[in-house]
Design an enzyme around this catalytic site. Structure first.
Site, PDB file in Angstrom:
ATOM      1  N   CYS A   1       0.815  -1.225   0.000  1.00 61.48           N
ATOM      2  CA  CYS A   1       0.000   0.000   0.000  1.00 61.48           C
ATOM      3  C   CYS A   1       0.844   1.268   0.000  1.00 61.48           C
ATOM      4  CB  CYS A   1      -0.957  -0.005   1.185  1.00 61.48           C
ATOM      5  SG  CYS A   1      -2.048  -1.433   1.179  1.00 61.48           S
TER       6      CYS A   1
ATOM      7  N   HIS B   1      -3.164   7.059   2.268  1.00 59.45           N
ATOM      8  CA  HIS B   1      -3.567   5.747   1.751  1.00 59.45           C
ATOM      9  C   HIS B   1      -4.969   5.427   2.270  1.00 59.45           C
ATOM     10  CE1 HIS B   1      -3.990   1.649   0.822  1.00 59.45           C
ATOM     11  NE2 HIS B   1      -3.827   1.229   2.063  1.00 59.45           N
TER      12      HIS B   1
ATOM     13  N   ASN C   1     -10.182  -0.408  -0.211  1.00 61.98           N
ATOM     14  CA  ASN C   1      -8.726  -0.319  -0.150  1.00 61.98           C
ATOM     15  C   ASN C   1      -8.146  -0.894  -1.443  1.00 61.98           C
ATOM     16  OD1 ASN C   1      -5.994  -0.584   0.311  1.00 61.98           O
ATOM     17  ND2 ASN C   1      -6.210  -1.487   2.360  1.00 61.98           N
TER      18      ASN C   1
HETATM   19  N1  COA Z   1     -18.546  -8.321   9.235  1.00 58.47           N
HETATM   20  C1  COA Z   1     -19.037  -8.516  10.459  1.00 58.47           C
HETATM   21  N2  COA Z   1     -18.270  -8.826  11.520  1.00 58.47           N
HETATM   22  C2  COA Z   1     -16.947  -8.923  11.308  1.00 58.47           C
HETATM   23  C3  COA Z   1     -16.372  -8.736  10.056  1.00 58.47           C
HETATM   24  C4  COA Z   1     -17.231  -8.414   8.976  1.00 58.47           C
HETATM   25  N3  COA Z   1     -16.776  -8.184   7.737  1.00 58.47           N
HETATM   26  N4  COA Z   1     -15.035  -8.882  10.146  1.00 58.47           N
HETATM   27  C5  COA Z   1     -14.788  -9.180  11.422  1.00 58.47           C
HETATM   28  N5  COA Z   1     -15.935  -9.204  12.135  1.00 58.47           N
HETATM   29  C6  COA Z   1     -16.131  -9.462  13.556  1.00 58.47           C
HETATM   30  C7  COA Z   1     -14.983 -10.210  14.187  1.00 58.47           C
HETATM   31  O1  COA Z   1     -15.136 -11.585  13.980  1.00 58.47           O
HETATM   32  C8  COA Z   1     -15.126  -9.812  15.634  1.00 58.47           C
HETATM   33  O2  COA Z   1     -16.129 -10.599  16.216  1.00 58.47           O
HETATM   34  P1  COA Z   1     -15.978 -11.105  17.733  1.00 58.47           P
HETATM   35  O3  COA Z   1     -15.916  -9.855  18.567  1.00 58.47           O
HETATM   36  O4  COA Z   1     -17.218 -11.910  17.930  1.00 58.47           O
HETATM   37  O5  COA Z   1     -14.709 -11.895  17.763  1.00 58.47           O
HETATM   38  C9  COA Z   1     -15.659  -8.383  15.573  1.00 58.47           C
HETATM   39  O6  COA Z   1     -16.172  -8.214  14.240  1.00 58.47           O
HETATM   40  C10 COA Z   1     -14.619  -7.331  15.826  1.00 58.47           C
HETATM   41  O7  COA Z   1     -13.495  -7.609  15.047  1.00 58.47           O
HETATM   42  P2  COA Z   1     -12.222  -6.719  15.125  1.00 58.47           P
HETATM   43  O8  COA Z   1     -11.172  -7.262  14.205  1.00 58.47           O
HETATM   44  O9  COA Z   1     -11.845  -6.477  16.551  1.00 58.47           O
HETATM   45  O10 COA Z   1     -12.796  -5.348  14.536  1.00 58.47           O
HETATM   46  P3  COA Z   1     -12.081  -3.957  14.462  1.00 58.47           P
HETATM   47  O11 COA Z   1     -12.935  -2.939  15.072  1.00 58.47           O
HETATM   48  O12 COA Z   1     -10.637  -4.031  14.879  1.00 58.47           O
HETATM   49  O13 COA Z   1     -12.092  -3.667  12.898  1.00 58.47           O
HETATM   50  C11 COA Z   1     -10.802  -3.800  10.920  1.00 58.47           C
HETATM   51  C12 COA Z   1     -11.476  -4.580  12.020  1.00 58.47           C
HETATM   52  C13 COA Z   1     -10.179  -4.783   9.937  1.00 58.47           C
HETATM   53  C14 COA Z   1     -11.818  -2.940  10.190  1.00 58.47           C
HETATM   54  C15 COA Z   1      -9.720  -2.898  11.546  1.00 58.47           C
HETATM   55  O14 COA Z   1      -8.898  -3.643  12.415  1.00 58.47           O
HETATM   56  C16 COA Z   1      -8.877  -2.250  10.516  1.00 58.47           C
HETATM   57  O15 COA Z   1      -9.348  -1.449   9.728  1.00 58.47           O
HETATM   58  N6  COA Z   1      -7.573  -2.548  10.501  1.00 58.47           N
HETATM   59  C17 COA Z   1      -6.701  -2.030   9.504  1.00 58.47           C
HETATM   60  C18 COA Z   1      -6.943  -2.754   8.244  1.00 58.47           C
HETATM   61  C19 COA Z   1      -6.195  -2.159   7.120  1.00 58.47           C
HETATM   62  O16 COA Z   1      -6.187  -0.960   6.998  1.00 58.47           O
HETATM   63  N7  COA Z   1      -5.569  -2.990   6.306  1.00 58.47           N
HETATM   64  C20 COA Z   1      -4.846  -2.601   5.183  1.00 58.47           C
HETATM   65  C21 COA Z   1      -3.755  -1.684   5.565  1.00 58.47           C
HETATM   66  S1  COA Z   1      -2.750  -1.341   4.263  1.00 58.47           S
END
Ligand code: COA
Length: 335
Positions: free
Chosen positions: A121, A259, A289
């Protein structure tokens, strides 16, 4: 360790043309909710994403890149023959071997030096750094394309990543311009953080075989929380360092084009920098993304929305797999 790599005033290089290609097919969050255990509400509130473009089966990264490149050349009023080199920033190449950039150069009808750059990215910022040095030291016009078909690399059954990514390409033509600035750049990398976001198998470490196919480890996996925290810290730090090097303050920034991974990351970076949120471009709501393509797509989006004026100081900042990160400044030149 982050390193300063360019003159404090940046290189006398301008973007002469900007072009994009977004695949025709749009997949909304509701579309995904039909095939995955997710919802529009979850995706929107956690990421800000509402929809993403998805490449047609016959479209690969080089097709999107070549289309964006043609658009950028037309925007610059230049023929492909004017190009001295083609750089494609991508982490989803057409083939593991060989590179995508020669395919793009060939599609444009030129036989110039052409190579890929994989900083995930952060790839577009890295590629701008390489290209700006080439342009400033006499190579001539250089085409930089950020292009990805990441929807091919994510597990369509894994809701934790499948909802985040989209396909697309953005391209710029860089030319020498004594009145413009591209840089300074601050780039960094930490391979110790590689497993935060990677495809564990399918490369030379663990080649693709029946076992890999069964455990699905050739697909992208991510520790979302770690990526989130690192992205906020690294993007903010490198943006601050770039401003310090350039002896500018955040008040001198007309637009932040970060980004486009998650609107919460963009908001946190803007808040830590002390930049009003409305000066941070948000395009991920419509694109998802798109990794190395996200910054040129967001630049294009900002121009479409009339947010870029001649002489504006634009701050770019990125974080990605590797882990890699980087930031730079550019002067927007209206043509
Ligand atoms: N739909 C519904 N629920 C989902 C899900 C989806 N698409 N993806 C994950 N969940 C659930 C998980 O299983 C978890 O459930 P649980 O609490 O029962 O275990 C819950 O949602 C919370 O998951 P979590 O990973 O803690 O959510 P979060 O608030 O951290 O958000 C991201 C997850 C991925 C959105 C966040 O961590 C993020 O944006 N990270 C950076 C990602 C990124 O930018 N990547 C590329 C960088 S270059």
């Amino acid at each position: 360790m982050t390193a300063s790599t360019t003159p404090a005033g940046g290189w006398p290089v301008a973007i002469a043309g900007l072009g994009v290609r977004l695949p025709d097919r749009v997949v909304t969050n509701d579309d995904l909710a039909e095939v995955l255990d997710t919802s529009d509400e979850w995706i929107r509130t956690r990421t800000g994403i509402r929809q993403r473009h998805v490449a047609a089966p016959e479209e690969a990264t080089s097709d999107l890149a070549a289309a964006a490149a043609r658009d950028a050349l037309a925007d610059a009023g230049l023929e492909a023959a004017a190009l001295a080199a083609v750089i494609v920033a991508t982490t989803s190449p057409d083939h593991a071997v060989s590179a995508t950039a020669p395919l793009v150069a060939s599609a444009l009808g030129v036989a110039v030096p052409a190579f890929d750059l994989n900083a995930a990215c952060s790839g577009f910022v890295y590629a701008l750094r390489v290209a700006s040095g080439m342009v400033a030291t006499g190579d001539g016009a250089v085409l930089v394309v950020g292009a990805e078909t990441l929807t091919r690399v994510v597990d369509p059954e894994d809701r934790s990543v499948a909802v985040l990514f989209g396909d697309g390409a953005g391209a710029v033509v860089l030319v020498p311009d004594p009145d413009a600035r591209l840089g300074p750049f601050v780039l960094g990398a930490d391979g110790g953080g590689a497993s935060m976001l990677w495809t564990a198998s399918g490369g030379t470490r663990r080649p693709f075989d029946a076992e890999v196919l069964a455990d699905r480890s050739h697909y992208l996996t991510m520790r979302g929380g770690d990526v989130y925290r690192n992205a906020v810290v690294r993007m903010t730090e490198s943006a601050r360092e770039v401003l310090e090097l350039a002896e500018l303050s955040v008040g001198d920034v007309d637009l932040l084009v970060g980004h486009q991974a998650n609107v919460r990351i963009l908001d946190a970076v803007a808040a830590r920098l002390g930049l009003p949120a409305q000066l941070s471009q948000v395009s991920l709501d419509r694109h998802g993304n798109t990794s190395a393509a996200s910054i040129p797509l967001a630049l294009w989006d900002a121009r479409e929305q009339g947010k870029l004026r001649d002489g504006d100081t634009v701050l770019l900042a990125a974080f990605g797999a590797g882990a890699t990160w980087g930031a730079c400044l550019l002067t927007w030149k209206e043509r």
